[in-house]
Write an enzyme that holds these catalytic residues in place. Structure first.
Site, PDB file in Angstrom:
ATOM      1  N   CYS A 225       0.835  -1.203   0.000  1.00 12.77           N
ATOM      2  CA  CYS A 225       0.000   0.000   0.000  1.00 12.77           C
ATOM      3  C   CYS A 225       0.865   1.246   0.000  1.00 12.77           C
ATOM      4  CB  CYS A 225      -0.916  -0.006   1.215  1.00 12.77           C
ATOM      5  SG  CYS A 225      -1.931   1.481   1.360  1.00 12.77           S
TER       6      CYS A 225
ATOM      7  N   TYR B 189      -0.186  -4.849  -5.154  1.00  7.30           N
ATOM      8  CA  TYR B 189       0.616  -4.818  -3.930  1.00  7.30           C
ATOM      9  C   TYR B 189       1.946  -5.547  -4.087  1.00  7.30           C
ATOM     10  CZ  TYR B 189      -3.805  -3.265  -1.954  1.00  7.30           C
ATOM     11  OH  TYR B 189      -4.959  -2.563  -1.699  1.00  7.30           O
TER      12      TYR B 189
ATOM     13  N   CYS C 116      -2.149   2.023   7.344  1.00  8.34           N
ATOM     14  CA  CYS C 116      -0.783   2.013   6.837  1.00  8.34           C
ATOM     15  C   CYS C 116      -0.495   0.728   6.071  1.00  8.34           C
ATOM     16  CB  CYS C 116       0.211   2.186   7.983  1.00  8.34           C
ATOM     17  SG  CYS C 116       1.937   2.073   7.463  1.00  8.34           S
TER      18      CYS C 116
ATOM     19  N   GLU D 269       1.163  -0.383  -6.894  1.00  6.06           N
ATOM     20  CA  GLU D 269       1.202   0.905  -6.205  1.00  6.06           C
ATOM     21  C   GLU D 269       2.670   1.243  -5.937  1.00  6.06           C
ATOM     22  OE1 GLU D 269      -1.405   1.283  -2.873  1.00  6.06           O
ATOM     23  OE2 GLU D 269      -3.114   0.432  -3.940  1.00  6.06           O
TER      24      GLU D 269
ATOM     25  N   ASP E 280      -3.309  -7.279   2.463  1.00  4.01           N
ATOM     26  CA  ASP E 280      -3.567  -6.650   1.170  1.00  4.01           C
ATOM     27  C   ASP E 280      -3.166  -7.618   0.058  1.00  4.01           C
ATOM     28  OD1 ASP E 280      -4.393  -4.280   2.383  1.00  4.01           O
ATOM     29  OD2 ASP E 280      -2.363  -3.456   2.398  1.00  4.01           O
TER      30      ASP E 280
ATOM     31  N   TYR F  80      -7.594   4.941  -9.772  1.00  4.28           N
ATOM     32  CA  TYR F  80      -7.394   4.026  -8.645  1.00  4.28           C
ATOM     33  C   TYR F  80      -8.286   2.795  -8.725  1.00  4.28           C
ATOM     34  CZ  TYR F  80      -7.054   2.498  -3.752  1.00  4.28           C
ATOM     35  OH  TYR F  80      -6.868   1.772  -2.604  1.00  4.28           O
TER      36      TYR F  80
ATOM     37  N   CYS G 223      18.614  -5.472   6.570  1.00  5.86           N
ATOM     38  CA  CYS G 223      19.272  -5.573   5.269  1.00  5.86           C
ATOM     39  C   CYS G 223      20.734  -5.140   5.428  1.00  5.86           C
ATOM     40  CB  CYS G 223      18.565  -4.685   4.257  1.00  5.86           C
ATOM     41  SG  CYS G 223      19.272  -4.766   2.600  1.00  5.86           S
TER      42      CYS G 223
END
Length: 221
Positions: free
Chosen positions: A55, A138, A203, A98, A133, A86, A212
Site C-alpha cells: 500500500c 501490492y 498504513c 502501487e 492486502d 485508482y 538488510c
C-alpha cells in the site's frame, strides 16, 4: 479468467484495460510535508528512484521521513493501461503496482540507503500481497533509472536473499525492471501524502524484522 481465487495474475497488454490518452485528475503542486514540488522537472543534482512495496500510503511515509529525500509522490507503475484511475488499478486489470517515486539528493542519501529502507519496510517474499492486502497492485518492485541503480538493486537483492534465507524466509519475488519500460502515472491528489493528511489512517506496511546488510538509513515509522 485473469484471476484465480488465490493466485492473481498480471494481465497481458491485450487483456489490460485500454485506459485513456490523458490524466483525468489534477495532481497537487507541492508536498504537504516537505514543501517541494511533486512533479518534475526537478532541480539539478537530484536523482529519482521508484519502488513498490505494498500500500503506497505507508510506503510513501517511510521515504519522506528519510533524510536526504527532497520529495515523494505515489502513483501506478509496471502496468499496461495508460493513465489509470485508482479503481481500475484495484481491479487488477491494469497490471500496475502501487509505487512511490522518491526524489533525493545523492550527496545526502545514497541509493543503497534507499534500498535498505525499501527492503526493511515490507516482506518481499509474499508475491502479489503484503499482509492482508492481496492483489497484483501490492507486489514488490524496483524500477531503476540508471545502470548504476540496476547494479545496486540486483546486488542488494542477492545480499538480502542470503540473510532472509538464513532467517527462514522464502524467495524474494521483487520485480526489478528499468523505469523507462514501466511508465509511472501519478495517483490522485487524495492519495498524495495520505498519512500526513490522515494521521490515523491505514498504513499496512510491515517488514520481516530482518536487517538488510547495506546502508545505514533510518527505517522507523
Amino acid at each position: 479468467m485473469l484471476f484465480g481465487r488465490t493466485t492473481p495474475q498480471i494481465p497481458t497488454p491485450d487483456q489490460a484495460l485500454k485506459g485513456r490518452a490523458t490524466r483525468e485528475y489534477e495532481v497537487p503542486s507541492r508536498h504537504t510535508v516537505l514543501g517541494n514540488a511533486l512533479l518534475g522537472p526537478y532541480p539539478d543534482g537530484l536523482e529519482v528512484a521508484d519502488f513498490g512495496l505494498g500500500c503506497f500510503w505507508g510506503a510513501e511515509r517511510k521515504f519522506w521521513q528519510t533524510p536526504g529525500v527532497w520529495t515523494t509522490l505515489v502513483g501506478y507503475q509496471g502496468g499496461s493501461t495508460p493513465n489509470p484511475v485508482y479503481e481500475e488499478v484495484c481491479s487488477g486489470l491494469t497490471g500496475h503496482t502501487e509505487a512511490v517515486r522518491v526524489v533525493y539528493d545523492p550527496a545526502e542519501v545514497s541509493y543503497e540507503q534507499l534500498l535498505k529502507v525499501f527492503w526493511e519496510s515490507h516482506d518481499p517474499t509474499q508475491g502479489f500481497r503484503q499482509g492482508n492486502d492481496v492483489g497484483t497492485q501490492y507486489r514488490s518492485a524496483i524500477y531503476t533509472h540508471t545502470p548504476a541503480q540496476a547494479t545496486s538493486a540486483e546486488a542488494s537483492r542477492a545480499s538480502y536473499q542470503q540473510v532472509l534465507t538464513g532467517a527462514g524466509h522464502g524467495t524474494i519475488t521483487t520485480e526489478l525492471l528499468p523505469a523507462d519500460t514501466r511508465e509511472f502515472f501519478p495517483a490522485e491528489g487524495y492519495h498524495q501524502q495520505y498519512l500526513d493528511k490522515n494521521p490515523a489512517g491505514y498504513c499496512g506496511i510491515g517488514g520481516t524484522g530482518v536487517s538488510c546488510p547495506i546502508g545505514v538509513a533510518k527505517t522507523e515509522g
